[in-house]
Motif scaffolding. Structure first.
Motif, PDB file in Angstrom:
ATOM      1  N   UNK A   5       0.840  -1.187   0.000  1.00 16.80           N
ATOM      2  CA  UNK A   5       0.000   0.000   0.000  1.00 16.80           C
ATOM      3  C   UNK A   5       0.878   1.242   0.000  1.00 16.80           C
ATOM      4  N   UNK A   6       0.461   2.227  -0.763  1.00 18.28           N
ATOM      5  CA  UNK A   6       1.224   3.467  -0.910  1.00 18.28           C
ATOM      6  C   UNK A   6       1.327   4.218   0.412  1.00 18.28           C
ATOM      7  N   UNK A   7       2.489   4.838   0.640  1.00 20.99           N
ATOM      8  CA  UNK A   7       2.679   5.758   1.754  1.00 20.99           C
ATOM      9  C   UNK A   7       2.888   7.143   1.165  1.00 20.99           C
ATOM     10  N   UNK A   8       2.066   8.105   1.619  1.00 20.85           N
ATOM     11  CA  UNK A   8       2.135   9.462   1.094  1.00 20.85           C
ATOM     12  C   UNK A   8       3.033  10.342   1.955  1.00 20.85           C
ATOM     13  N   UNK A   9       3.630  11.327   1.320  1.00 22.36           N
ATOM     14  CA  UNK A   9       4.421  12.323   2.030  1.00 22.36           C
ATOM     15  C   UNK A   9       3.498  13.432   2.523  1.00 22.36           C
ATOM     16  N   UNK A  10       4.074  14.394   3.278  1.00 18.38           N
ATOM     17  CA  UNK A  10       3.292  15.520   3.783  1.00 18.38           C
ATOM     18  C   UNK A  10       2.695  16.359   2.667  1.00 18.38           C
ATOM     19  N   UNK A  11       3.285  16.316   1.466  1.00 13.96           N
ATOM     20  CA  UNK A  11       2.837  17.132   0.349  1.00 13.96           C
ATOM     21  C   UNK A  11       1.792  16.433  -0.511  1.00 13.96           C
ATOM     22  N   UNK A  12       1.388  15.237  -0.084  1.00 15.10           N
ATOM     23  CA  UNK A  12       0.432  14.495  -0.888  1.00 15.10           C
ATOM     24  C   UNK A  12       1.085  13.731  -2.016  1.00 15.10           C
ATOM     25  N   UNK A  13       2.413  13.689  -2.020  1.00 12.99           N
ATOM     26  CA  UNK A  13       3.138  12.935  -3.036  1.00 12.99           C
ATOM     27  C   UNK A  13       3.405  11.523  -2.525  1.00 12.99           C
ATOM     28  N   UNK A  14       3.660  10.623  -3.457  1.00 14.26           N
ATOM     29  CA  UNK A  14       3.947   9.238  -3.074  1.00 14.26           C
ATOM     30  C   UNK A  14       5.351   9.157  -2.488  1.00 14.26           C
ATOM     31  N   UNK A  15       5.427   8.791  -1.210  1.00 17.65           N
ATOM     32  CA  UNK A  15       6.720   8.625  -0.554  1.00 17.65           C
ATOM     33  C   UNK A  15       7.318   7.272  -0.926  1.00 17.65           C
ATOM     34  N   UNK A  16       6.497   6.242  -0.836  1.00 18.54           N
ATOM     35  CA  UNK A  16       6.880   4.899  -1.271  1.00 18.54           C
ATOM     36  C   UNK A  16       5.669   4.264  -1.944  1.00 18.54           C
ATOM     37  N   UNK A  17       5.889   3.645  -3.083  1.00 17.23           N
ATOM     38  CA  UNK A  17       4.788   3.045  -3.827  1.00 17.23           C
ATOM     39  C   UNK A  17       4.645   1.557  -3.562  1.00 17.23           C
ATOM     40  N   UNK A  18       3.625   0.982  -4.155  1.00 15.07           N
ATOM     41  CA  UNK A  18       3.400  -0.453  -4.022  1.00 15.07           C
ATOM     42  C   UNK A  18       4.575  -1.234  -4.606  1.00 15.07           C
ATOM     43  N   UNK A  19       4.839  -2.380  -3.996  1.00 15.28           N
ATOM     44  CA  UNK A  19       5.863  -3.327  -4.445  1.00 15.28           C
ATOM     45  C   UNK A  19       7.287  -2.850  -4.218  1.00 15.28           C
ATOM     46  N   UNK A  20       7.476  -1.752  -3.488  1.00 16.49           N
ATOM     47  CA  UNK A  20       8.827  -1.331  -3.124  1.00 16.49           C
ATOM     48  C   UNK A  20       9.374  -2.309  -2.084  1.00 16.49           C
ATOM     49  N   UNK A  21      10.582  -2.795  -2.338  1.00 12.31           N
ATOM     50  CA  UNK A  21      11.186  -3.741  -1.401  1.00 12.31           C
ATOM     51  C   UNK A  21      11.713  -2.992  -0.179  1.00 12.31           C
ATOM     52  N   UNK A  22      11.395  -3.505   0.991  1.00 14.28           N
ATOM     53  CA  UNK A  22      11.782  -2.848   2.239  1.00 14.28           C
ATOM     54  C   UNK A  22      13.179  -3.289   2.663  1.00 14.28           C
ATOM     55  N   UNK A  23      14.144  -2.497   2.312  1.00 19.65           N
ATOM     56  CA  UNK A  23      15.510  -2.761   2.753  1.00 19.65           C
ATOM     57  C   UNK A  23      15.669  -2.277   4.194  1.00 19.65           C
ATOM     58  N   UNK A  24      16.761  -2.644   4.826  1.00 25.43           N
ATOM     59  CA  UNK A  24      17.014  -2.192   6.197  1.00 25.43           C
ATOM     60  C   UNK A  24      17.099  -0.668   6.256  1.00 25.43           C
ATOM     61  N   UNK A  25      17.669  -0.081   5.218  1.00 24.09           N
ATOM     62  CA  UNK A  25      17.786   1.377   5.184  1.00 24.09           C
ATOM     63  C   UNK A  25      16.416   2.043   5.114  1.00 24.09           C
ATOM     64  N   UNK A  26      15.534   1.497   4.272  1.00 22.66           N
ATOM     65  CA  UNK A  26      14.189   2.071   4.148  1.00 22.66           C
ATOM     66  C   UNK A  26      13.417   1.898   5.449  1.00 22.66           C
ATOM     67  N   UNK A  27      13.526   0.728   6.064  1.00 20.63           N
ATOM     68  CA  UNK A  27      12.830   0.479   7.322  1.00 20.63           C
ATOM     69  C   UNK A  27      13.300   1.451   8.399  1.00 20.63           C
ATOM     70  N   UNK A  28      14.601   1.683   8.447  1.00 18.53           N
ATOM     71  CA  UNK A  28      15.151   2.625   9.432  1.00 18.53           C
ATOM     72  C   UNK A  28      14.614   4.028   9.193  1.00 18.53           C
TER      73      UNK A  28
END
Length: 361
Positions: A5-28
């Motif tokens: 599921x998409x995660x939006x930024x404060x500006x209403x933009x897509x911060x992370x889209x569907x199917x993005x792989x969650x690396x340790x860096x992204x999770x942090x």
């Protein structure tokens, strides 16, 4: 793991889209931003559709308008330029029409968690959440379109007074002093003062800002109003505001799950909140939202894949792990509305790191 599921930024933009792989860096990074849960794609739930109360387009427009106009109001007291003042009624009415249209097209929709946002910009997402949830309840209650517009605007702008509160106090990580708490409480009156003179914003919407912390027994603020002294729309907003505040991540605490928040609200039935409003709210809230990882009293665990509007507290659970905690090659479903002896005893410990695990269509 991949996002479902998409995660939006404060500006209403897509911060992370569907199917993005969650690396340790992204999770942090998500953790730093205060995001406490994400939806995870899982082949075993590939057919599960995550319901959306409002469309991605509406979500994007709403977050953009909220950010732009709230910041404009925040800057007004310090403005010295000849730049013309922006009136907020037109963009917010256009946004509300989009929200109402989306919700009217989903008349059987349940209140689902919407807090895919960062702690730093809690005010923006919280305002949208309360607006959407309250408008959905207004539709279920039977208000007219004009009434829904006023109710929705009141819900959207209920916390506008916080734009005039010291950000350091709003974002304080820890207990507030008595002086700081009194400062926070000023937002209700400040919101009213901002909105009452705002062209084309209904006065009733301004009273939603003024009265959303009033309570039936007179224990609320800023004026200690009781019972029918509190406007009906403000009662709805106050109820939903409390629910979303409980279920949204804050700097100083993690979010509650919906069933825990409902228990807290029901403790105030008749004293803090109208019982009839609580009953309608209970009937429209997905106590166990689709995608929630749950554990059954049998020791089995799985994911909620369906909700019955007539009994949302008894969902359909797809069992993914047996009593021994072993992954099942062939998952099966239990409809708790039919299997009344089966109880949900909590969120599956195995899924705490991704407290809501599911997939998109």
């Amino acid at each position: 793991m991949k996002l479902a599921k998409i995660i939006f930024s404060q500006d209403g933009l897509v911060l992370l889209g569907e199917n993005v792989e969650l690396t340790e860096r992204i999770i942090a990074r998500l953790t730093e931003l205060g995001i406490q849960f994400v939806y995870i794609a899982d082949a075993r739930t590939a057919d599960v559709v995550l319901p959306e109360l409002i469309s991605e387009d509406t979500m994007r427009v709403a977050l953009t308008e909220i950010r732009t106009n709230f910041r404009e109001i925040m800057e007004r007291p310090n403005r010295r330029s000849a730049k013309p003042r922006i009136f907020i009624d037109k963009p917010f009415r256009q946004m509300m029409n989009m929200v109402i249209d989306d919700l009217l097209s989903r008349r059987d929709a349940m209140v689902m968690l919407m807090n895919m946002s960062t702690v730093d910009h809690y005010l923006y997402q919280h305002s949208l959440n309360v607006c959407v949830y309250t408008t959905l309840l207004g539709i279920a209650h039977g208000y007219s379109r004009d009434e829904l517009m006023t109710l929705g605007l009141g819900a959207l702008l209920h916390d506008i007074g916080k734009t005039r509160i010291d950000p350091g106090v709003l974002k304080k990580n820890g207990s507030l002093t008595s002086e700081e708490y009194e400062e926070i409480k000023r937002h209700a009156e400040l919101g009213y003062l901002i909105l009452k003179d705002e062209p084309n914003i209904p006065l009733l919407a301004a009273h939603c800002a003024y009265q959303h912390h009033e309570r039936l027994d007179g224990s609320g603020y800023p004026r200690g109003l009781k019972g029918d002294e509190i406007q009906e729309f403000a009662k709805w907003v106050g109820l939903v505001d409390s629910y979303d505040a409980m279920t949204t991540n804050r700097i100083y605490r993690s979010p509650m799950l919906p069933h825990h928040a409902m228990e807290q609200l029901y403790a105030g039935s008749g004293s803090l909140y109208e019982q009839r409003m609580l009953q309608l709210f209970r009937d429209k809230v997905a106590i166990y939202p689709i995608g929630l990882s749950v554990k059954l009293h049998t020791g089995e665990s799985g994911v909620v894949v369906g909700i019955h509007s007539s009994c949302p507290h008894r969902p359909v659970v797809r069992v993914l792990y047996n009593e021994a905690g072993e992954a099942l090659k062939i998952p099966y479903e239990k409809d708790l509305s039919r299997q009344l002896s089966v109880m949900i005893v909590g969120v599956d410990d195995r899924a705490q790191s991704d407290a809501l695990a599911a997939t998109a269509d």
